[in-house]
Motif scaffolding. Structure first.
Motif, short mmCIF file in Angstrom:
data_model
loop_
_atom_site.label_atom_id
_atom_site.label_comp_id
_atom_site.label_asym_id
_atom_site.label_seq_id
_atom_site.Cartn_x
_atom_site.Cartn_y
_atom_site.Cartn_z
N TYR A 167 0.85 -1.19 0.00
CA TYR A 167 0.00 0.00 0.00
C TYR A 167 0.88 1.24 0.00
N LYS A 187 3.85 -3.39 3.41
CA LYS A 187 3.44 -4.64 2.81
C LYS A 187 2.30 -5.18 3.66
N PHE A 188 1.27 -5.68 3.02
CA PHE A 188 0.13 -6.21 3.75
C PHE A 188 -0.20 -7.63 3.31
N ASP A 246 -5.94 -8.86 9.11
CA ASP A 246 -5.25 -7.77 8.42
C ASP A 246 -3.90 -7.56 9.07
N ASP A 270 0.03 -5.84 8.47
CA ASP A 270 0.90 -5.02 7.63
C ASP A 270 2.18 -4.68 8.37
#
Length: 170
Positions: A110, A127-128, A144, A146
């Motif tokens: 992202y 980075k996710f 989720d 990241d």
């Protein structure tokens, strides 16, 4: 030889069906998750942001090494986004997207830009890896994670990943 031709034709036909189904799932994920995620960030709308997350959310920040549930995670955004007087944009590019009828895994990069198109513009990258689940016909973020990976994720990393609508890469 004729039987081999039939087998190859069937393989290609069913392979295209699977690819088409997965593409449909990815398009739905874009609509259900990534589009409202982007809008929520750009409008500082924590209610919209909360709506794309499962009630069972597990949120992991690799940078701060913490794990949160949905309530705590959304409360943080509610506090940060109240009376916000700056602009921000967020966009996503992908390294991997895997989906079936009820679950999906997506990894990518992202880019969050604060004060875009101004002298004070600043971009942040991470980075996710998300796990999504279809709940009542709508895709939701279930897990989720990241990380900036010690600030090694950057514009180059972002540009090397695939566009959100580049479905042929998956």
């Amino acid at each position: 030889m004729k039987i081999l031709t039939i087998y190859i034709s069937l393989f290609l036909c069913f392979g295209n069906i699977v690819t088409s189904q997965e593409t449909n799932h990815l398009k739905a994920i874009n609509t259900d998750v990534w589009s409202p995620f982007t809008k929520a960030f750009e409008t500082f709308d924590y209610i919209l942001f909360a709506s794309i997350h499962s009630e069972d959310l597990v949120r992991v920040s690799g940078d701060s090494k913490n794990v949160k549930g949905k309530t705590t995670y959304i409360e943080g955004y509610k506090k940060r986004w109240v009376n916000k007087n700056s602009n921000q944009t967020i966009s996503f590019r992908f390294l991997e997207r895997i989906a079936n009828d009820i679950s999906a895994s997506e990894r990518g990069i992202y880019k969050l830009t604060v004060n875009p198109n101004t002298a004070n513009e600043q971009s942040y990258y991470g980075k996710f890896h998300v796990i999504l689940r279809k709940e009542n016909g709508t895709w939701k973020l279930l897990v989720d994670y990241d990380s900036s990976e010690s600030n090694t994720i950057n514009e180059t990393s972002y540009n090397e990943a695939f566009a959100i609508d580049d479905f042929d890469k998956y």
